[in-house]
Write a protein that holds these residues in place. Structure first.
Motif, PDB file in Angstrom:
ATOM      1  N   LEU A 177       4.502   7.977   6.836  1.00  0.00           N
ATOM      2  CA  LEU A 177       3.632   7.260   7.762  1.00  0.00           C
ATOM      3  C   LEU A 177       2.509   6.705   6.907  1.00  0.00           C
ATOM      4  CD1 LEU A 177       2.662   6.455  10.596  1.00  0.00           C
ATOM      5  CD2 LEU A 177       1.526   8.692  10.732  1.00  0.00           C
ATOM      6  N   ARG A 178       2.259   5.423   6.998  1.00  0.00           N
ATOM      7  CA  ARG A 178       1.271   4.768   6.137  1.00  0.00           C
ATOM      8  C   ARG A 178       0.316   3.930   6.975  1.00  0.00           C
ATOM      9  NH1 ARG A 178       2.628   1.936   0.503  1.00  0.00           N
ATOM     10  NH2 ARG A 178       2.138   4.038  -0.129  1.00  0.00           N
ATOM     11  N   ILE A 179      -0.983   4.097   6.690  1.00  0.00           N
ATOM     12  CA  ILE A 179      -2.017   3.254   7.294  1.00  0.00           C
ATOM     13  C   ILE A 179      -2.719   2.547   6.142  1.00  0.00           C
ATOM     14  CG2 ILE A 179      -4.096   3.152   8.706  1.00  0.00           C
ATOM     15  CD1 ILE A 179      -3.172   5.768  10.043  1.00  0.00           C
ATOM     16  N   LEU A 180      -2.629   1.242   6.144  1.00  0.00           N
ATOM     17  CA  LEU A 180      -3.225   0.412   5.095  1.00  0.00           C
ATOM     18  C   LEU A 180      -4.556  -0.165   5.562  1.00  0.00           C
ATOM     19  CD1 LEU A 180       0.020  -1.556   4.258  1.00  0.00           C
ATOM     20  CD2 LEU A 180      -1.017   0.206   2.834  1.00  0.00           C
ATOM     21  N   GLY A 181      -5.384  -0.549   4.592  1.00  0.00           N
ATOM     22  CA  GLY A 181      -6.639  -1.208   4.910  1.00  0.00           C
ATOM     23  C   GLY A 181      -7.183  -1.908   3.688  1.00  0.00           C
ATOM     24  N   TYR A 182      -8.202  -2.735   3.907  1.00  0.00           N
ATOM     25  CA  TYR A 182      -8.849  -3.413   2.786  1.00  0.00           C
ATOM     26  C   TYR A 182     -10.352  -3.482   3.036  1.00  0.00           C
ATOM     27  CZ  TYR A 182      -8.730  -7.515   5.846  1.00  0.00           C
ATOM     28  OH  TYR A 182      -8.890  -8.369   6.911  1.00  0.00           O
ATOM     29  N   ALA A 183     -11.100  -3.547   1.958  1.00  0.00           N
ATOM     30  CA  ALA A 183     -12.560  -3.554   2.035  1.00  0.00           C
ATOM     31  C   ALA A 183     -13.063  -4.922   2.482  1.00  0.00           C
ATOM     32  CB  ALA A 183     -13.156  -3.194   0.686  1.00  0.00           C
ATOM     33  N   VAL A 184     -13.884  -4.921   3.520  1.00  0.00           N
ATOM     34  CA  VAL A 184     -14.555  -6.149   3.949  1.00  0.00           C
ATOM     35  C   VAL A 184     -15.998  -6.154   3.446  1.00  0.00           C
ATOM     36  CG1 VAL A 184     -13.093  -6.614   5.938  1.00  0.00           C
ATOM     37  CG2 VAL A 184     -15.090  -5.153   6.230  1.00  0.00           C
ATOM     38  N   GLU A 185     -16.484  -4.979   3.028  1.00  0.00           N
ATOM     39  CA  GLU A 185     -17.799  -4.831   2.401  1.00  0.00           C
ATOM     40  C   GLU A 185     -17.700  -3.700   1.391  1.00  0.00           C
ATOM     41  OE1 GLU A 185     -21.036  -3.978   5.057  1.00  0.00           O
ATOM     42  OE2 GLU A 185     -20.224  -5.332   6.570  1.00  0.00           O
ATOM     43  N   TYR A 212      13.893   5.810  -0.422  1.00  0.00           N
ATOM     44  CA  TYR A 212      15.195   5.772  -1.078  1.00  0.00           C
ATOM     45  C   TYR A 212      14.974   5.931  -2.571  1.00  0.00           C
ATOM     46  CZ  TYR A 212      17.128   3.984   3.261  1.00  0.00           C
ATOM     47  OH  TYR A 212      17.508   3.853   4.574  1.00  0.00           O
ATOM     48  N   TYR A 213      15.515   7.001  -3.131  1.00  0.00           N
ATOM     49  CA  TYR A 213      15.388   7.220  -4.563  1.00  0.00           C
ATOM     50  C   TYR A 213      16.384   6.332  -5.289  1.00  0.00           C
ATOM     51  CZ  TYR A 213      15.404   9.436  -9.094  1.00  0.00           C
ATOM     52  OH  TYR A 213      15.304   9.656 -10.437  1.00  0.00           O
ATOM     53  N   PRO A 214      16.046   5.664  -6.355  1.00  0.00           N
ATOM     54  CA  PRO A 214      14.773   5.555  -7.043  1.00  0.00           C
ATOM     55  C   PRO A 214      14.002   4.292  -6.656  1.00  0.00           C
ATOM     56  CG  PRO A 214      16.464   4.675  -8.471  1.00  0.00           C
ATOM     57  CD  PRO A 214      17.142   5.082  -7.177  1.00  0.00           C
ATOM     58  N   HIS A 215      14.389   3.634  -5.585  1.00  0.00           N
ATOM     59  CA  HIS A 215      13.846   2.312  -5.261  1.00  0.00           C
ATOM     60  C   HIS A 215      12.502   2.309  -4.539  1.00  0.00           C
ATOM     61  CE1 HIS A 215      17.579   0.744  -6.741  1.00  0.00           C
ATOM     62  NE2 HIS A 215      18.235   1.520  -5.904  1.00  0.00           N
ATOM     63  N   GLY A 216      12.224   3.312  -3.740  1.00  0.00           N
ATOM     64  CA  GLY A 216      10.951   3.361  -3.043  1.00  0.00           C
ATOM     65  C   GLY A 216      11.113   3.404  -1.538  1.00  0.00           C
ATOM     66  N   VAL A 217      10.059   3.026  -0.832  1.00  0.00           N
ATOM     67  CA  VAL A 217      10.008   3.136   0.623  1.00  0.00           C
ATOM     68  C   VAL A 217      10.377   1.799   1.259  1.00  0.00           C
ATOM     69  CG1 VAL A 217       8.532   3.705   2.594  1.00  0.00           C
ATOM     70  CG2 VAL A 217       8.215   4.893   0.419  1.00  0.00           C
TER      71      VAL A 217
END
Length: 119
Positions: free
Chosen positions: A53-61, A82-87
């Motif tokens: 489960l991933r929650i992404l974000g970015y800095a606005v300040e 999936y090994y070795p490729h990633g999510v």
């Protein structure tokens, strides 16, 4: 899988407070950041595979590296590793219903807590 109905896309909040709330629910930032972006991940190891489960974000300040930033959150995702490729987060992925329910509960609770201090 995208969890679009929770309204995370409209949230801006202090990085340090986000770190605290996310940690309460097993969502950790660890090394998943740079000076402008963050990713909070929770790993689930099930008989069907490994999921995140991933929650992404970015800095606005401010600056993530200095732990002084206001983060705008993005739509939470559920992916399968999936090994070795990633999510993979694609629409073709199949996720156990119990996992989806657990993630929905986590996201509801996280959103309610973050809303108490979000800008």
């Amino acid at each position: 899988m995208k969890f679009e109905s929770y309204g995370f896309e409209n949230v801006k909040a202090d990085l340090r407070r986000l770190d605290d709330v996310m940690a309460e629910y097993g969502l950790v930032r660890e090394e998943q950041w740079d000076y402008e972006r963050v990713a909070y991940d929770r790993k689930f190891e099930l008989k069907e595979g490994v999921f995140y489960l991933r929650i992404l974000g970015y800095a606005v300040e401010g600056d993530v590296g200095a732990n002084r930033a206001v983060i705008k959150l993005l739509t939470p995702l559920l992916g399968k590793h999936y090994y070795p490729h990633g999510v993979e987060y694609g629409e073709d992925e199949v996720f156990p219903k119990s996992l989806v329910s657990q993630c929905e509960k986590i996201l509801s609770e996280v959103k309610a807590k973050v809303d108490t201090f979000a800008a």
